[in-house]
Design a protein around this motif. Structure first.
Motif, PDB file in Angstrom:
ATOM      1  N   ASP A 119       0.827  -1.211   0.000  1.00  0.00           N
ATOM      2  CA  ASP A 119       0.000   0.000   0.000  1.00  0.00           C
ATOM      3  C   ASP A 119       0.861   1.261   0.000  1.00  0.00           C
ATOM      4  N   ILE A 120       2.004   1.205   0.684  1.00  0.00           N
ATOM      5  CA  ILE A 120       2.914   2.356   0.694  1.00  0.00           C
ATOM      6  C   ILE A 120       3.587   2.505  -0.669  1.00  0.00           C
ATOM      7  N   LEU A 121       3.972   1.381  -1.277  1.00  0.00           N
ATOM      8  CA  LEU A 121       4.569   1.431  -2.605  1.00  0.00           C
ATOM      9  C   LEU A 121       3.602   2.034  -3.618  1.00  0.00           C
ATOM     10  N   VAL A 122       2.340   1.665  -3.499  1.00  0.00           N
ATOM     11  CA  VAL A 122       1.333   2.204  -4.418  1.00  0.00           C
ATOM     12  C   VAL A 122       1.263   3.719  -4.280  1.00  0.00           C
ATOM     13  N   LYS A 123       1.252   4.212  -3.059  1.00  0.00           N
ATOM     14  CA  LYS A 123       1.198   5.658  -2.839  1.00  0.00           C
ATOM     15  C   LYS A 123       2.442   6.342  -3.407  1.00  0.00           C
ATOM     16  N   LEU A 124       3.597   5.694  -3.215  1.00  0.00           N
ATOM     17  CA  LEU A 124       4.839   6.270  -3.739  1.00  0.00           C
ATOM     18  C   LEU A 124       4.838   6.313  -5.258  1.00  0.00           C
ATOM     19  N   SER A 125       4.132   5.361  -5.872  1.00  0.00           N
ATOM     20  CA  SER A 125       4.155   5.239  -7.330  1.00  0.00           C
ATOM     21  C   SER A 125       3.010   5.970  -8.012  1.00  0.00           C
ATOM     22  N   GLU A 126       2.061   6.484  -7.235  1.00  0.00           N
ATOM     23  CA  GLU A 126       0.935   7.198  -7.846  1.00  0.00           C
ATOM     24  C   GLU A 126       1.391   8.453  -8.572  1.00  0.00           C
ATOM     25  N   ASN A 127       2.503   9.014  -8.109  1.00  0.00           N
ATOM     26  CA  ASN A 127       3.014  10.229  -8.752  1.00  0.00           C
ATOM     27  C   ASN A 127       3.446   9.998 -10.191  1.00  0.00           C
ATOM     28  N   ASN A 128       3.848   8.757 -10.507  1.00  0.00           N
ATOM     29  CA  ASN A 128       4.252   8.458 -11.889  1.00  0.00           C
ATOM     30  C   ASN A 128       3.228   7.577 -12.596  1.00  0.00           C
ATOM     31  N   GLY A 129       1.973   7.673 -12.129  1.00  0.00           N
ATOM     32  CA  GLY A 129       0.899   6.950 -12.801  1.00  0.00           C
ATOM     33  C   GLY A 129       0.925   5.456 -12.585  1.00  0.00           C
ATOM     34  N   LEU A 130       1.497   5.011 -11.464  1.00  0.00           N
ATOM     35  CA  LEU A 130       1.593   3.582 -11.123  1.00  0.00           C
ATOM     36  C   LEU A 130       2.378   2.794 -12.174  1.00  0.00           C
ATOM     37  N   LYS A 131       3.305   3.465 -12.832  1.00  0.00           N
ATOM     38  CA  LYS A 131       4.159   2.746 -13.775  1.00  0.00           C
ATOM     39  C   LYS A 131       5.076   1.800 -12.999  1.00  0.00           C
ATOM     40  N   PRO A 132       5.566   0.726 -13.636  1.00  0.00           N
ATOM     41  CA  PRO A 132       6.457  -0.205 -12.933  1.00  0.00           C
ATOM     42  C   PRO A 132       7.634   0.519 -12.292  1.00  0.00           C
ATOM     43  N   LEU A 133       7.959   0.107 -11.114  1.00  0.00           N
ATOM     44  CA  LEU A 133       9.075   0.687 -10.373  1.00  0.00           C
ATOM     45  C   LEU A 133      10.328  -0.118 -10.701  1.00  0.00           C
ATOM     46  N   LEU A 134      11.226   0.459 -11.480  1.00  0.00           N
ATOM     47  CA  LEU A 134      12.448  -0.220 -11.913  1.00  0.00           C
ATOM     48  C   LEU A 134      13.587   0.111 -10.955  1.00  0.00           C
ATOM     49  N   PHE A 135      14.406  -0.893 -10.620  1.00  0.00           N
ATOM     50  CA  PHE A 135      15.525  -0.650  -9.708  1.00  0.00           C
ATOM     51  C   PHE A 135      16.574  -1.742  -9.869  1.00  0.00           C
ATOM     52  N   ASP A 136      17.768  -1.452  -9.373  1.00  0.00           N
ATOM     53  CA  ASP A 136      18.870  -2.416  -9.300  1.00  0.00           C
ATOM     54  C   ASP A 136      18.995  -2.829  -7.841  1.00  0.00           C
ATOM     55  N   SER A 137      18.792  -4.088  -7.546  1.00  0.00           N
ATOM     56  CA  SER A 137      18.726  -4.538  -6.149  1.00  0.00           C
ATOM     57  C   SER A 137      20.051  -4.410  -5.418  1.00  0.00           C
ATOM     58  N   LEU A 138      21.156  -4.247  -6.136  1.00  0.00           N
ATOM     59  CA  LEU A 138      22.447  -4.067  -5.480  1.00  0.00           C
ATOM     60  C   LEU A 138      22.718  -2.614  -5.132  1.00  0.00           C
ATOM     61  N   ARG A 139      21.948  -1.704  -5.728  1.00  0.00           N
ATOM     62  CA  ARG A 139      22.274  -0.291  -5.574  1.00  0.00           C
ATOM     63  C   ARG A 139      21.195   0.527  -4.875  1.00  0.00           C
ATOM     64  N   SER A 140      19.955   0.344  -5.275  1.00  0.00           N
ATOM     65  CA  SER A 140      18.934   1.271  -4.788  1.00  0.00           C
ATOM     66  C   SER A 140      17.593   0.587  -4.600  1.00  0.00           C
ATOM     67  N   LEU A 141      17.442  -0.119  -3.511  1.00  0.00           N
ATOM     68  CA  LEU A 141      16.145  -0.709  -3.201  1.00  0.00           C
ATOM     69  C   LEU A 141      15.150   0.401  -2.869  1.00  0.00           C
ATOM     70  N   PRO A 142      13.904   0.263  -3.296  1.00  0.00           N
ATOM     71  CA  PRO A 142      12.895   1.266  -2.940  1.00  0.00           C
ATOM     72  C   PRO A 142      12.492   1.126  -1.473  1.00  0.00           C
ATOM     73  N   THR A 143      13.070   1.943  -0.610  1.00  0.00           N
ATOM     74  CA  THR A 143      12.787   1.882   0.827  1.00  0.00           C
ATOM     75  C   THR A 143      12.196   3.194   1.300  1.00  0.00           C
ATOM     76  N   VAL A 144      11.504   3.142   2.437  1.00  0.00           N
ATOM     77  CA  VAL A 144      10.918   4.344   3.010  1.00  0.00           C
ATOM     78  C   VAL A 144      12.006   5.248   3.558  1.00  0.00           C
ATOM     79  N   LYS A 145      12.986   4.661   4.240  1.00  0.00           N
ATOM     80  CA  LYS A 145      14.116   5.404   4.745  1.00  0.00           C
ATOM     81  C   LYS A 145      15.313   4.475   4.831  1.00  0.00           C
TER      82      LYS A 145
END
Length: 513
Positions: A395-421
């Protein structure tokens, strides 16, 4: 030699390059040697003569400070004074000192021959084999040991220690990329002087013939996943089936096959499953049988292999696999190639079309886990864990992604995991914090033992999240030879040594039966 090599003095003639313009620099093999001696658990120093320029003395002092070595002035006419100074500085009991010097220091060699140190002579380039010593092989001359390259010195020290301390010592030859080796070595994990359980660690190098190096070691430890050039998959095969290693790793593999008695941690075929996320997922399916006596269960996430994101029946296949948005999408190749960690979190089924994640891919259940990840480390029969902050709930990820129209959240797991803090805290063994009070350590330890037998690996790691609501313990990743750096050194390093020793002893027992 009594107690083995308890101090190493490297002469400036070995490490200083001959620069005509007067500039000071290190010889080609000096950086390699100094980096290996830095964490060897043997006191080390650099010596220089009174005729050396102030510029070069200053350079040597900087190098000594950089590598945490001592510096000593060594006058060829008063060698005894320096040997006494070194002995007092290092206060070694029951051992011998080693002096490494170039053979162009004739006067120094003559005077050193009268002291009770062990002398290793680096032969000058182009001298050939006049002394009956082939290139790259250690030999003797006037009671001195000869080497042709500085890369030979660690193995020479290892052999001197084995000779002095007896055959109960076990030599572990290791090979891995420099940054990973440094991580292990600076924690004291790779000493050249024997550990309390009799292990001596020596680096294997592609600069010398591997076959001759392997004849000198009892155990080979590698991080082969760092040496992968590419991984291929035939269209008819469900799993990855062709791994292309670097030339050096291919040579090591060939040499190991020629010496079947050598103990390898771990055989290359044993690490194949951790390279393939699909194979690991299928292995994790059998974990649920361990949960019969527990209120919660341990399992792998629901998953599905996808060869084409545009396939017409993808939605139906996702439903049959119990996969509902959001889901996390990972390449089937788990490590060793550039894009193995390029992932995405998908919030809508329609967004799988054209998704920028390498194929074939594994779509994996996204588990709500209160942003808490448990990293488990298995070292032989010992199990440790650390607690990390992780990705937030859906639910938090959805809120974070609403700004970009819920497009897939792309990331490199070794560098930048999508975290709250960004924060991190850890626990070892049976410690408890607010974040791990619901962790069933006994259940996960049972799973660790089960995976150790299934995978037949000596040292590996896996990540666990606890699903909100159900309390399911879900293993979301498995990896080979992790650094276990979050576990305190005084706990992890002895367990690391013991795991290696047990593997070696077990192989010897099996060979005798």
């Amino acid at each position: 030699m009594g107690g083995g090599v308890r101090g190493i003095l490297v002469d400036s003639s070995v490490v200083l390059a001959a620069d005509e313009d007067g500039e000071a620099s290190l010889t080609a093999g000096a950086t390699y040697l100094l980096s290996k001696l830095r964490h060897s658990n043997i006191p080390t120093g650099i010596s220089y003569g009174p005729d050396l320029s102030a510029l070069k003395v200053s350079f040597l002092e900087r190098m000594a400070k950089l590598y945490s070595f001592d510096c000593f002035l060594l006058n060829p006419s008063s060698v005894a004074d320096t040997t006494n100074e070194v002995a007092q500085a290092w206060a070694a009991n029951g051992g011998s000192f080693l002096h490494v010097v170039s053979d162009d220091k004739k006067n120094l060699l003559l005077n050193l021959s009268n002291c009770d140190w062990v002398i290793i002579v680096l032969r000058s380039l182009g001298q050939g084999s006049a002394d009956g010593v082939k290139g790259g092989v250690m030999g003797k001359r006037s009671g001195m040991l000869l080497i042709d390259k500085l890369e030979e010195l660690p193995l020479a020290i290892c052999n001197l220690n084995k000779k002095a301390l007896g055959m109960k010592t076990v030599t572990v030859g290791y090979i891995m990329k420099p940054s990973r080796e440094e991580d292990f070595a600076k924690r004291g994990a790779f000493p050249l002087y024997p550990t309390q359980n009799g292990l001596i660690f020596v680096p294997l190098t592609f600069e010398l013939p591997l076959s001759s190096q392997l004849r000198e070691v009892d155990v080979v430890m590698h991080k082969a996943t760092d040496e992968i050039l590419s991984i291929e998959q035939k269209s008819s095969s469900e799993f990855l089936n062709k791994i292309i290693y670097t030339r050096g790793m291919q040579e090591l593999q060939r040499c190991i096959e020629e010496q079947p008695d050598c103990c390898v941690i771990d055989p290359l075929e044993n690490i194949y499953p951790v390279l393939d996320r699909l194979r690991i997922q299928q292995i994790l399916l059998s974990l649920e049988s361990l949960s019969t006596d527990s209120l919660c269960k341990i399992r792998g996430p629901h998953f599905l292999k996808v060869d084409n994101f545009d396939e017409p029946n993808l939605v139906q296949r996702l439903l049959e696999a119990k996969l509902f948005p959001p889901s996390i999408v990972k390449p089937q190749v788990a490590c060793g190639v550039a894009d193995a960690h390029s992932m995405a979190i998908v919030f809508r089924v329609d967004d799988y079309m054209g998704l920028n994640v390498p194929l074939p891919a594994v779509v994996q259940e996204y588990v709500d886990h209160s942003s808490t990840l448990f990293k488990f480390y298995v070292l032989g029969d010992k199990v440790f864990y650390a607690v990390r902050r992780s990705t937030p709930n859906a639910d938090i990820l959805v809120k974070l992604s609403e700004n970009n129209g819920l497009k897939p959240l792309l990331f490199d797991s070794l560098r930048s995991l999508p975290t709250v803090k960004e924060s991190q805290h850890s626990g070892v063994g049976d410690s408890h914090t607010d974040n791990n009070q619901h962790l069933n350590l006994g259940l996960v330890t049972e799973a660790a033992c089960y995976l150790r037998k299934m995978l037949d690996l000596t040292i590996f790691g896996f990540d666990v999240v606890i699903q909100e609501g159900s309390g399911d313990h879900v293993i979301v990743d498995v990896n080979y030879l992790p650094s276990f750096k979050e576990v305190p050194d005084d706990v992890a390093v002895p367990a690391f040594w013991e795991a290696i020793k047990r593997k070696h002893d077990s192989k010897n027992i099996n060979a005798q039966e």
